[in-house]
Structure formats: structure tokens, C-alpha cells
Scaffold this motif. Structure first.
Motif, mmCIF file in Angstrom:
data_model
loop_
_atom_site.group_PDB
_atom_site.id
_atom_site.type_symbol
_atom_site.label_atom_id
_atom_site.label_comp_id
_atom_site.label_asym_id
_atom_site.label_seq_id
_atom_site.Cartn_x
_atom_site.Cartn_y
_atom_site.Cartn_z
ATOM 1 N N GLY A 33 0.798 -1.222 0.000
ATOM 2 C CA GLY A 33 0.000 0.000 0.000
ATOM 3 C C GLY A 33 0.829 1.268 0.000
ATOM 4 O O GLY A 33 0.316 2.353 0.283
ATOM 5 N N ILE A 34 2.102 1.145 -0.309
ATOM 6 C CA ILE A 34 2.991 2.310 -0.337
ATOM 7 C C ILE A 34 2.937 2.960 -1.710
ATOM 8 O O ILE A 34 3.061 2.291 -2.736
ATOM 9 N N GLU A 35 2.750 4.261 -1.733
ATOM 10 C CA GLU A 35 2.669 4.982 -2.995
ATOM 11 C C GLU A 35 4.071 5.304 -3.511
ATOM 12 O O GLU A 35 4.938 5.742 -2.753
ATOM 13 N N TYR A 36 4.292 5.069 -4.770
ATOM 14 C CA TYR A 36 5.584 5.367 -5.395
ATOM 15 C C TYR A 36 5.357 6.296 -6.571
ATOM 16 O O TYR A 36 4.546 6.020 -7.454
ATOM 17 N N LYS A 37 6.042 7.422 -6.583
ATOM 18 C CA LYS A 37 5.926 8.374 -7.680
ATOM 19 C C LYS A 37 7.277 8.512 -8.367
ATOM 20 O O LYS A 37 8.310 8.641 -7.710
ATOM 21 N N CYS A 38 7.267 8.488 -9.684
ATOM 22 C CA CYS A 38 8.508 8.619 -10.420
ATOM 23 C C CYS A 38 8.280 9.552 -11.608
ATOM 24 O O CYS A 38 7.154 10.007 -11.858
ATOM 25 N N GLY A 39 9.349 9.836 -12.327
ATOM 26 C CA GLY A 39 9.232 10.710 -13.481
ATOM 27 C C GLY A 39 8.815 12.116 -13.084
ATOM 28 O O GLY A 39 9.109 12.582 -11.986
ATOM 29 N N THR A 40 8.097 12.796 -13.954
ATOM 30 C CA THR A 40 7.706 14.180 -13.676
ATOM 31 C C THR A 40 6.722 14.273 -12.518
ATOM 32 O O THR A 40 6.709 15.256 -11.783
ATOM 33 N N LYS A 41 5.894 13.247 -12.317
ATOM 34 C CA LYS A 41 4.915 13.288 -11.228
ATOM 35 C C LYS A 41 5.586 13.323 -9.862
ATOM 36 O O LYS A 41 5.096 13.948 -8.927
ATOM 37 N N GLY A 42 6.712 12.631 -9.738
ATOM 38 C CA GLY A 42 7.381 12.565 -8.451
ATOM 39 C C GLY A 42 8.468 13.601 -8.260
ATOM 40 O O GLY A 42 9.129 13.622 -7.223
ATOM 41 N N MET A 43 8.656 14.487 -9.231
ATOM 42 C CA MET A 43 9.707 15.491 -9.129
ATOM 43 C C MET A 43 9.407 16.463 -7.987
ATOM 44 O O MET A 43 8.276 16.907 -7.814
ATOM 45 N N ILE A 44 10.434 16.757 -7.194
ATOM 46 C CA ILE A 44 10.252 17.647 -6.042
ATOM 47 C C ILE A 44 10.165 19.095 -6.505
ATOM 48 O O ILE A 44 11.062 19.606 -7.169
ATOM 49 N N GLN A 45 9.077 19.753 -6.133
ATOM 50 C CA GLN A 45 8.865 21.150 -6.490
ATOM 51 C C GLN A 45 9.193 22.075 -5.330
ATOM 52 O O GLN A 45 9.734 23.152 -5.516
ATOM 53 N N GLY A 46 8.845 21.679 -4.115
ATOM 54 C CA GLY A 46 9.117 22.538 -2.967
ATOM 55 C C GLY A 46 9.122 21.770 -1.670
ATOM 56 O O GLY A 46 8.480 20.728 -1.543
ATOM 57 N N ILE A 47 9.883 22.260 -0.683
ATOM 58 C CA ILE A 47 9.969 21.632 0.636
ATOM 59 C C ILE A 47 9.883 22.714 1.707
ATOM 60 O O ILE A 47 10.534 23.752 1.601
ATOM 61 N N SER A 81 11.315 26.099 -0.688
ATOM 62 C CA SER A 81 12.421 25.849 -1.603
ATOM 63 C C SER A 81 11.889 25.154 -2.836
ATOM 64 O O SER A 81 11.118 24.219 -2.746
ATOM 65 N N THR A 82 12.314 25.612 -4.001
ATOM 66 C CA THR A 82 11.871 24.981 -5.236
ATOM 67 C C THR A 82 13.072 24.455 -5.995
ATOM 68 O O THR A 82 14.184 24.934 -5.853
ATOM 69 N N GLY A 83 12.849 23.469 -6.803
ATOM 70 C CA GLY A 83 13.921 22.915 -7.616
ATOM 71 C C GLY A 83 13.524 21.568 -8.155
ATOM 72 O O GLY A 83 12.601 20.935 -7.670
ATOM 73 N N LYS A 84 14.245 21.129 -9.181
ATOM 74 C CA LYS A 84 13.906 19.874 -9.842
ATOM 75 C C LYS A 84 15.136 18.985 -9.938
ATOM 76 O O LYS A 84 15.347 18.302 -10.929
ATOM 77 N N ASP A 85 15.959 19.018 -8.888
ATOM 78 C CA ASP A 85 17.230 18.309 -8.969
ATOM 79 C C ASP A 85 17.134 16.835 -8.630
ATOM 80 O O ASP A 85 17.845 16.022 -9.190
ATOM 81 N N CYS A 86 16.278 16.478 -7.705
ATOM 82 C CA CYS A 86 16.382 15.148 -7.138
ATOM 83 C C CYS A 86 15.025 14.543 -6.842
ATOM 84 O O CYS A 86 13.988 15.156 -7.022
ATOM 85 N N THR A 114 5.991 19.307 -1.831
ATOM 86 C CA THR A 114 5.117 19.460 -2.991
ATOM 87 C C THR A 114 5.785 18.845 -4.203
ATOM 88 O O THR A 114 6.948 19.147 -4.501
ATOM 89 N N THR A 115 5.063 17.980 -4.890
ATOM 90 C CA THR A 115 5.604 17.349 -6.090
ATOM 91 C C THR A 115 5.116 18.063 -7.343
ATOM 92 O O THR A 115 4.230 18.918 -7.282
ATOM 93 N N GLU A 116 5.685 17.709 -8.462
ATOM 94 C CA GLU A 116 5.434 18.403 -9.721
ATOM 95 C C GLU A 116 3.964 18.388 -10.125
ATOM 96 O O GLU A 116 3.481 19.312 -10.780
ATOM 97 N N ASP A 117 3.244 17.342 -9.707
ATOM 98 C CA ASP A 117 1.826 17.262 -10.085
ATOM 99 C C ASP A 117 0.937 18.100 -9.176
ATOM 100 O O ASP A 117 -0.284 18.058 -9.280
#
Length: 336
Positions: free
Chosen positions: A82-96, A105-110, A125-128
């Protein structure tokens, strides 16, 4: 090594070979020092080496695992939990945002791996556009981990902020995959074991699951990928020259060498554990050239660290299978 023959290591001195043999036996491997003539029988291409006074150790039950297959099976397992896994653009970190900071903080590094919790020390916050709340976050983004760590609002003061929250640096190396014509016998061997016989024109040597005809090496401190692309290197030329010597039947080309960047620490040991200045933030990085070799053991260490924190347990070591213990201070991100 060839199909289903284990692992073969070569050493310049008898003492080094004996040490490798004993090291294998300590970990219950079927390890044996063998004459170089026997090693050549197992892997004929060794005879192409310019140095022939070598000592060989044969680990008969040691095989290289396939990281791609492992990750695929791992994803199946965590999704079943039941663990959610996000990858690609959907899982890209947008802010923390951290609990103690209003800075976004925003960025798309990791990418970030995190465990859900009842409260929100961290808001990610993720890219989606989805907002995720966590009490525990593990930064495991390889060479880009410090870039993401800097984006977390942990600065108390610009005068006192220590940029060593994740003291790793990218070490540039190269890998060169060698191919030859597919041989009939290797095709028969792979078909018997239910494996594909069309393996990208057949890498010249395969073990149980993984193409072992990859030459890799060199370590260059030239910055991150964007900067390093303008820094020339003679490494591909040297690697291609050696490949032609050892594998004369291949059509290796130096322009096929791929750059790879490894996160290396000042003492060449991984960073595993909680960052004391940011409660709930854990690092799992800094493995250098041994990421695939060490990652399962250090992942167990991170899991134990978080479980101990959640249960308010204080321990000074991690317990691994086989009675192995690792002092937590040895791998702590706070040791520098």
C-alpha cells in the motif's frame, strides 16, 4: 566470468590473493585461490592481458545481481504493502517546507523517499501539485542529494549555517560496455535458463543475470554534470585501448564511453542516519563507487535508525544479518 561460473578476481601478489580468498571464506563463500592456468581455462580472455604473473581467486557461488530486476521486484513488493511510489515528472520535487521554517524551496534536482507520519515536520510538494506531509524524510538522491539538502529551509542564520549537511562531492568516472558477435553456445545456455538470447548483440560475458562485460574506472573531481561536460578527459581513450588488448574480438569505440557521477565523502564511507540539525531528516548517500554493493546493508541501517527514533530507543550500533554490527557513529552524517 562466463555463464554460471561464479566470480573471478585477479591479483598482482600472492599475499593479495590469499587475503581475497580468506575474505570470501569469512562470508561463507566457496572461495579458492587457483593457478592462473586454471583461471585462463575458465576465462580464456585473461591470456590477452599484458601482465601474466597474476594470482587468481575463484568464488564459485558469487554472482552479480541484476539491479534492474531487483528494483522492479522491489516496486511490486512496496505497492503490495500500500505504499505509494511516484517517479518521473509526477514525483519530481517542487518545494519543501520544514516545521521550523517558512521558506519554500523549489527545484527539480532530485527525488525523495519519505515515510508517512501523523504530523508534518516536512511538507513536500511534487510536480503534479500534490502536497505530502511527513515526519521522517530520507534523502537518497545519489550525487544530487546535497543539492536537494540545500533547498530544505534549515538555515538558522547565514552566519552560522553549515553547508556540510550532506558533505558529498561528485566523482566522475566512465563505463564502457563491450560487445561481440553472439555465439551459438552462449545462446543455448541462455535459452536453457529461460533468458533472452538477443542481448544487445551479446555482451561478451554474462553471469547468472547480469552482463559483466562492462569496463569501468577513473575518478575525476570536475564538478557536477553541467560543469563537467566542458572538462576534457583522456580516460575513455585509455579504457578503449585496454579493452582492445583484452577483448580483441570486440569493436569497442572510445566515444561510446558513458560518464557516471558517484557521490563520494571525505572519508569514502557512506552517510547513513539522522541529521542532528534537522530532526526527522535522514541521509542515505555517499556510497561512492560501491552503491550497488553496499546499498542493501545501509538501507537496513537507515530503517533501524528510524524505527529506533519512533520507539524512542537509543542504540550505538546497527544489527545486520550474520551477527554483523556497525557502529552508528561510523556512518553518521554528523561525523564531520
Amino acid at each position: 566470468m562466463g555463464t554460471n561460473k561464479g566470480f573471478l578476481s585477479l591479483h598482482r601478489t600472492r599475499q593479495a590473493a590469499l587475503h581475497a580468498e580468506q575474505e570470501g571464506k569469512e562470508y561463507n563463500e566457496d572461495s579458492e585461490m587457483i593457478p592462473i592456468e586454471h583461471a585462463i581455462e575458465l576465462e580464456p580472455r585473461i591470456s590477452n592481458l599484458p601482465i601474466q604473473k597474476l594470482f587468481a581467486v575463484h568464488r564459485k557461488n558469487d554472482y552479480t545481481a541484476n539491479s534492474a530486476i531487483f528494483v522492479q521486484e522491489l516496486l511490486k513488493s512496496i505497492k503490495a504493502l500500500g505504499i505509494e511510489y511516484k517517479c518521473g515528472t509526477k514525483g519530481m520535487i517542487q518545494g519543501i517546507v520544514t516545521q521550523d521554517s517558512n521558506k519554500v524551496s523549489t527545484g527539480k534536482d532530485c527525488a525523495v523517499l519519505a515515510t508517512s507520519a501523523r504530523d508534518s515536520r516536512f511538507k513536500i510538494t511534487t510536480e503534479d501539485g500534490t502536497l505530502h506531509k511527513f515526519d521522517y524524510v530520507i534523502l537518497a538522491s545519489g550525487v544530487n542529494t546535497p543539492l536537494l539538502a540545500r533547498k530544505i529551509g534549515v538555515e538558522k542564520s547565514s552566519l552560522f549555517f553549515k553547508p556540510s549537511i550532506c558533505p558529498t562531492y561528485p566523482l566522475r568516472g566512465y563505463s564502457l560496455t563491450i560487445y561481440t558477435d553472439h555465439t551459438k553456445q552462449d545462446g543455448i545456455e541462455r535459452e536453457k535458463r529461460g533468458m533472452s538470447t538477443n542481448l544487445l548483440n551479446k555482451p561478451i560475458s554474462v553471469d547468472d543475470m547480469y552482463c559483466s562485460s562492462v569496463v569501468a574506472g577513473f575518478g575525476e573531481l570536475v564538478g557536477y554534470r553541467e560543469k563537467a561536460k566542458d572538462v576534457p578527459s583522456i580516460a575513455p581513450q585509455i579504457m578503449a585501448r585496454y579493452c582492445r588488448t583484452i577483448f580483441p574480438e570486440s569493436d569497442v569505440k572510445e566515444d561510446h564511453a558513458l560518464q557516471c557521477f558517484r557521490p563520494i565523502t571525505p572519508d569514502d564511507l557512506p552517510l547513513v542516519g539522522e541529521v542532528c540539525s534537522v530532526p526527522g531528516l535522514y541521509l542515505h548517500t555517499g556510497h561512492g563507487t560501491l552503491g550497488w554493493t553496499l546499498c542493501l546493508a545501509t538501507a537496513e541501517c537507515v530503517a533501524q535508525a528510524i524505527c529506533n527514533s519512533m520507539a524512542c530507543r537509543k542504540t550505538d550500533s546497527y544489527q545486520l544479518p550474520g551477527g554483523v554490527q556497525i557502529r552508528s557513529a561510523t556512518l553518521s552524517p554528523n561525523r564531520f
